[in-house]
Design a protein around this motif. Structure first.
Motif, PDB file in Angstrom:
ATOM      1  N   ALA A  97      -9.356  -8.001  -4.581  1.00  0.00           N
ATOM      2  CA  ALA A  97      -9.261  -7.017  -3.500  1.00  0.00           C
ATOM      3  C   ALA A  97      -8.781  -7.668  -2.206  1.00  0.00           C
ATOM      4  CB  ALA A  97     -10.616  -6.342  -3.282  1.00  0.00           C
ATOM      5  N   ALA A  98      -9.290  -8.846  -1.890  1.00  0.00           N
ATOM      6  CA  ALA A  98      -8.882  -9.532  -0.660  1.00  0.00           C
ATOM      7  C   ALA A  98      -7.418  -9.932  -0.705  1.00  0.00           C
ATOM      8  CB  ALA A  98      -9.769 -10.757  -0.431  1.00  0.00           C
ATOM      9  N   VAL A  99      -6.967 -10.458  -1.840  1.00  0.00           N
ATOM     10  CA  VAL A  99      -5.575 -10.902  -1.959  1.00  0.00           C
ATOM     11  C   VAL A  99      -4.614  -9.726  -1.873  1.00  0.00           C
ATOM     12  CG1 VAL A  99      -3.887 -11.910  -3.542  1.00  0.00           C
ATOM     13  CG2 VAL A  99      -6.096 -13.022  -3.213  1.00  0.00           C
ATOM     14  N   VAL A 100      -4.873  -8.673  -2.644  1.00  0.00           N
ATOM     15  CA  VAL A 100      -3.971  -7.519  -2.657  1.00  0.00           C
ATOM     16  C   VAL A 100      -3.958  -6.836  -1.295  1.00  0.00           C
ATOM     17  CG1 VAL A 100      -3.529  -5.249  -3.685  1.00  0.00           C
ATOM     18  CG2 VAL A 100      -4.164  -7.178  -5.139  1.00  0.00           C
ATOM     19  N   THR A 101      -5.120  -6.651  -0.704  1.00  0.00           N
ATOM     20  CA  THR A 101      -5.188  -5.998   0.600  1.00  0.00           C
ATOM     21  C   THR A 101      -4.431  -6.808   1.653  1.00  0.00           C
ATOM     22  OG1 THR A 101      -7.295  -4.992   0.025  1.00  0.00           O
ATOM     23  CG2 THR A 101      -6.744  -5.090   2.366  1.00  0.00           C
ATOM     24  N   ALA A 102      -4.594  -8.114   1.643  1.00  0.00           N
ATOM     25  CA  ALA A 102      -3.885  -8.957   2.615  1.00  0.00           C
ATOM     26  C   ALA A 102      -2.381  -8.861   2.422  1.00  0.00           C
ATOM     27  CB  ALA A 102      -4.341 -10.406   2.484  1.00  0.00           C
ATOM     28  N   ARG A 103      -1.925  -8.823   1.175  1.00  0.00           N
ATOM     29  CA  ARG A 103      -0.487  -8.755   0.915  1.00  0.00           C
ATOM     30  C   ARG A 103       0.100  -7.411   1.309  1.00  0.00           C
ATOM     31  NH1 ARG A 103       0.044 -11.688  -4.986  1.00  0.00           N
ATOM     32  NH2 ARG A 103      -0.332 -13.794  -4.222  1.00  0.00           N
ATOM     33  N   VAL A 104      -0.633  -6.351   1.067  1.00  0.00           N
ATOM     34  CA  VAL A 104      -0.110  -5.015   1.322  1.00  0.00           C
ATOM     35  C   VAL A 104      -0.338  -4.580   2.762  1.00  0.00           C
ATOM     36  CG1 VAL A 104      -0.329  -2.575   0.692  1.00  0.00           C
ATOM     37  CG2 VAL A 104      -0.346  -4.322  -1.080  1.00  0.00           C
ATOM     38  N   ASP A 128      13.596  -2.452  -3.967  1.00  0.00           N
ATOM     39  CA  ASP A 128      12.716  -2.085  -2.856  1.00  0.00           C
ATOM     40  C   ASP A 128      11.254  -2.391  -3.195  1.00  0.00           C
ATOM     41  OD1 ASP A 128      12.444  -1.181  -0.253  1.00  0.00           O
ATOM     42  OD2 ASP A 128      12.365   0.920  -0.805  1.00  0.00           O
ATOM     43  N   PRO A 129      10.878  -3.675  -3.266  1.00  0.00           N
ATOM     44  CA  PRO A 129       9.535  -4.065  -3.718  1.00  0.00           C
ATOM     45  C   PRO A 129       8.429  -3.504  -2.831  1.00  0.00           C
ATOM     46  CG  PRO A 129      10.624  -5.922  -2.669  1.00  0.00           C
ATOM     47  CD  PRO A 129      11.651  -4.822  -2.796  1.00  0.00           C
ATOM     48  N   PRO A 130       7.286  -3.157  -3.425  1.00  0.00           N
ATOM     49  CA  PRO A 130       6.180  -2.580  -2.659  1.00  0.00           C
ATOM     50  C   PRO A 130       5.427  -3.614  -1.823  1.00  0.00           C
ATOM     51  CG  PRO A 130       5.559  -2.803  -4.941  1.00  0.00           C
ATOM     52  CD  PRO A 130       7.012  -3.173  -4.857  1.00  0.00           C
ATOM     53  N   VAL A 131       5.673  -4.887  -2.036  1.00  0.00           N
ATOM     54  CA  VAL A 131       4.999  -5.950  -1.296  1.00  0.00           C
ATOM     55  C   VAL A 131       6.064  -6.819  -0.636  1.00  0.00           C
ATOM     56  CG1 VAL A 131       3.508  -7.981  -1.524  1.00  0.00           C
ATOM     57  CG2 VAL A 131       3.058  -5.954  -2.902  1.00  0.00           C
ATOM     58  N   ASP A 132       5.818  -7.219   0.600  1.00  0.00           N
ATOM     59  CA  ASP A 132       6.749  -8.073   1.333  1.00  0.00           C
ATOM     60  C   ASP A 132       6.648  -9.498   0.790  1.00  0.00           C
ATOM     61  OD1 ASP A 132       8.445  -9.227   3.161  1.00  0.00           O
ATOM     62  OD2 ASP A 132       7.146  -8.897   4.890  1.00  0.00           O
ATOM     63  N   LEU A 133       7.630  -9.924   0.004  1.00  0.00           N
ATOM     64  CA  LEU A 133       7.612 -11.241  -0.632  1.00  0.00           C
ATOM     65  C   LEU A 133       8.177 -12.346   0.251  1.00  0.00           C
ATOM     66  CD1 LEU A 133       8.887 -10.149  -4.147  1.00  0.00           C
ATOM     67  CD2 LEU A 133       6.539 -10.653  -3.471  1.00  0.00           C
TER      68      LEU A 133
END
Length: 132
Positions: A44-51, A79-84
């Motif tokens: 949850a922390a990783v995904v939330t921080a990325r998004v 158009d990726p949903p996460v800023d890589l």
């Protein structure tokens, strides 16, 4: 859905999940963050921080290289949903690699900017485009 804070100007679609965690036109109505109650705390922390987290400043790429990289990633990844780009930039700035590269090519932290500048120059040479 909100505009993606990382979308390149004029990128197809123009929106992704951004801070909402949606997947735009690819999976209409699906929001990654809606699954959060089913994740462990670390996930949850990783995904939330990325998004939803603030985008760290880039350390390696110039503004022109950043624009070219965002356009390239948007094109290659639909158009990726996460800023890589911040992850790529951080790995290159720290010289974190897969541990190998072709001997006749420069290291990744030099190859990426060289390639992005070449792509930008090629794009500027297309009919109807002005060089940046």
């Amino acid at each position: 859905m909100t505009p993606d804070r990382g979308s390149a100007a004029g990128a197809p679609g123009g929106t992704t999940g951004g801070s909402t965690g949606g997947h735009g036109k690819r999976f209409p109505g699906y929001r990654s963050l809606d699954r959060r109650p089913h994740w462990d705390a670390v996930t949850a922390a990783v995904v939330t921080a990325r998004v939803a987290g603030p985008r760290p400043p880039l350390r390696l790429f110039t503004p022109a290289e950043e624009a070219a990289a965002r356009a390239l990633l948007n094109r290659l990844l639909d158009d990726p949903p996460v800023d890589l780009l911040p992850m790529i930039d951080a790995r290159l700035a720290e010289r974190e690699t897969d541990g190998w590269h072709y001997a006749d090519l420069p290291p990744d932290d030099r190859a990426w900017p060289l390639t992005l500048r070449a792509l930008d120059e090629d794009a500027g040479a297309l009919p109807g485009r002005s060089p940046s």
